[in-house]
Design an enzyme around this catalytic site. Structure first.
Site, short mmCIF file in Angstrom:
data_model
loop_
_atom_site.label_atom_id
_atom_site.label_comp_id
_atom_site.label_asym_id
_atom_site.label_seq_id
_atom_site.Cartn_x
_atom_site.Cartn_y
_atom_site.Cartn_z
N GLU A 155 40.30 45.29 46.26
CA GLU A 155 39.55 45.21 44.99
C GLU A 155 38.56 44.05 45.09
OE1 GLU A 155 41.91 44.65 41.38
OE2 GLU A 155 40.17 43.78 40.38
N ARG A 212 32.42 39.46 40.25
CA ARG A 212 32.34 38.16 39.58
C ARG A 212 31.35 37.23 40.24
NH1 ARG A 212 38.84 37.12 39.07
NH2 ARG A 212 39.28 39.26 38.43
N LYS A 264 46.13 48.99 34.81
CA LYS A 264 46.30 47.61 35.28
C LYS A 264 46.94 46.83 34.14
CE LYS A 264 43.50 43.53 36.36
NZ LYS A 264 42.72 42.94 37.45
C1 3PG Z 1 42.66 39.64 38.39
O1 3PG Z 1 41.49 39.63 38.35
O2 3PG Z 1 43.31 40.67 38.40
C2 3PG Z 1 43.38 38.36 38.36
O3 3PG Z 1 42.46 37.31 38.20
C3 3PG Z 1 44.14 38.11 39.61
O4 3PG Z 1 45.13 37.28 39.19
P1 3PG Z 1 45.79 36.23 40.19
O5 3PG Z 1 44.66 35.34 40.69
O6 3PG Z 1 46.75 35.50 39.29
O7 3PG Z 1 46.44 37.00 41.28
#
Ligand code: 3PG
Length: 209
Positions: free
Chosen positions: A41, A45, A129
């Site tokens: 994924e 950003r 999700k």
């Molecule tokens: C996302 O975008 O799904 C989260 O920011 C990922 O979360 P994590 O950095 O806590 O794994």
């Protein structure tokens, strides 16, 4: 077109990736695929995210490349043009959901409550999700939802790590998990892609089947 369920079944976890420097995209993707994590994924950003998706598509035929952090219809168009085969979002605003349906993009919409989960399942989304997983109630929350909503499946993301991922994957309504822990900024910035392959292998060994 591969379905979301097939994509989620392809790996025990989906790395959530933020590409800051375009030149890191291909070595990072190769490191993760080599470590046994082919579903990626790439979050929208950073300004280089779409170019990163294009570069990975060209250079890593074994990667299943999707785009994350989709916010609106423009993201759906841009991400499909770049070659993403699936999309992910932290939420499910109506405009985004309409665009995803029009485009027929395999998609994991974000859901943090039973009402959102029911609405999205009614609209035909196979896997949601669960975000932000830890902050929104974590394992106990998903466990509670599995009884009234057994057909709704989740990919918890947000605060998921090697320490707690197995607890999520043990639930009947969790098909995979997402997380950034296998691609930490520090290692990417240092160009230590061998360490990233090691993290990916460690995750696969701990989480598969
Ligand atoms: C996302 O975008 O799904 C989260 O920011 C990922 O979360 P994590 O950095 O806590 O794994």
């Amino acid at each position: 077109m591969t379905s979301v369920s097939e994509i989620c079944a392809a790996a025990p976890m989906i790395p959530v990736i933020v590409i800051k420097r375009l030149e890191d995209a291909v070595p990072l993707a190769k490191a993760l695929v080599e470590g046994g994590l082919p579903v990626l994924e790439i979050t929208l950003r950073t300004p280089v995210a779409l170019d990163a998706i294009r570069a990975i598509k060209d250079a890593c035929p074994d990667a299943i490349v999707g785009a994350g952090t989709l916010r609106g219809a423009h993201d759906v168009e841009a991400t499909m043009e770049a070659g993403s085969v699936f999309g992910v979002s932290p939420g499910s605003p109506a405009e985004l959901i309409e665009a995803v349906k029009r485009a027929n993009l395999p998609f994991l919409p974000g859901s943090a409550t039973p009402t959102e989960a029911m609405e999205l399942a009614d609209q035909g989304f196979e896997v949601l999700k669960f975000f932000p997983a830890e902050a929104a109630g974590g394992v106990p929350m998903l466990k509670s939802m599995s009884s009234p909503l057994p057909d709704v499946k989740f990919c918890p993301t947000g605060g998921v790590s090697l320490d707690n991922a197995r607890n999520y994957l043990a639930l009947p309504n969790v098909v995979t998990v997402g997380g950034s822990w296998v691609a930490p900024d520090k290692l990417v910035e240092a160009g230590d892609f061998a360490a990233i392959t090691k993290l990916a292998k460690e995750a696969v060994a701990a989480l598969k089947g």
